[in-house]
Write a protein that holds these residues in place. Sequence first.
Motif, short mmCIF file in Angstrom:
data_model
loop_
_atom_site.label_atom_id
_atom_site.label_comp_id
_atom_site.label_asym_id
_atom_site.label_seq_id
_atom_site.Cartn_x
_atom_site.Cartn_y
_atom_site.Cartn_z
N GLN A 27 0.79 -0.88 0.15
CA GLN A 27 0.01 0.09 -0.15
C GLN A 27 0.73 1.22 -0.16
O GLN A 27 0.72 2.24 -0.86
CB GLN A 27 -0.78 -0.02 1.25
N ALA A 28 1.77 1.31 0.87
CA ALA A 28 2.70 2.38 0.80
C ALA A 28 3.57 2.56 -0.61
O ALA A 28 3.55 3.78 -1.08
CB ALA A 28 3.89 2.27 1.93
N HIS A 29 4.08 1.19 -1.07
CA HIS A 29 4.37 1.61 -2.45
C HIS A 29 3.63 2.06 -3.63
O HIS A 29 4.00 2.89 -4.30
CB HIS A 29 4.88 0.10 -3.01
N GLN A 30 2.16 1.68 -3.29
CA GLN A 30 1.16 2.29 -4.50
C GLN A 30 1.33 3.90 -4.11
O GLN A 30 1.19 4.72 -5.36
CB GLN A 30 -0.04 1.83 -4.12
N MET A 49 -3.66 1.88 -13.38
CA MET A 49 -3.73 1.73 -11.91
C MET A 49 -3.99 0.34 -11.61
O MET A 49 -3.32 -0.14 -10.47
CB MET A 49 -5.35 2.46 -11.66
N GLN A 50 -4.37 -0.49 -12.34
CA GLN A 50 -3.97 -2.13 -12.17
C GLN A 50 -2.80 -2.37 -12.03
O GLN A 50 -2.10 -3.31 -11.29
CB GLN A 50 -4.92 -2.78 -13.09
N VAL A 55 2.65 -3.67 -9.51
CA VAL A 55 4.14 -3.37 -9.25
C VAL A 55 4.51 -3.17 -8.10
O VAL A 55 5.44 -3.55 -7.53
CB VAL A 55 4.35 -2.06 -10.30
N ALA A 56 3.30 -2.67 -7.40
CA ALA A 56 3.55 -2.24 -5.61
C ALA A 56 3.71 -3.46 -4.97
O ALA A 56 4.26 -3.31 -3.94
CB ALA A 56 2.46 -1.56 -5.20
N GLU A 57 3.68 -4.63 -5.41
CA GLU A 57 3.80 -5.99 -4.67
C GLU A 57 5.09 -6.32 -4.81
O GLU A 57 5.76 -7.06 -4.03
CB GLU A 57 2.95 -7.09 -5.38
N LEU A 58 6.02 -5.56 -5.59
CA LEU A 58 7.43 -5.91 -5.64
C LEU A 58 8.27 -5.45 -4.52
O LEU A 58 7.61 -4.56 -3.81
CB LEU A 58 8.15 -5.28 -6.95
#
Length: 78
Positions: A27-30, A49-50, A55-58
């Motif tokens: 969430q912080a990466h997003q 956005m998807q 990508v934020a999960e990396l």
Amino acid sequence: MDITPPLPIAEEFRAEMDTERTLTASQAHQVLLYCALDAACVPMDPRDMQAIVRVAELDWATVQRLINWIRAAGTGRF
């Protein structure tokens, strides 16, 4: 160990935030990715956005490198 840095939130907004709830790393990466893309004036559609969510999960090192690339592209310096 790679640790996601705290979000850059202005002091005047911190009082209004729910500080009891912490964000997950993804969430912080997003948030950091959205901020970088917004600062670079990159328009986004729902598919973008998807992609940001995925990508934020990396890991943070990878996300940080992508943010650096976005910032460089936004300033026109590579």
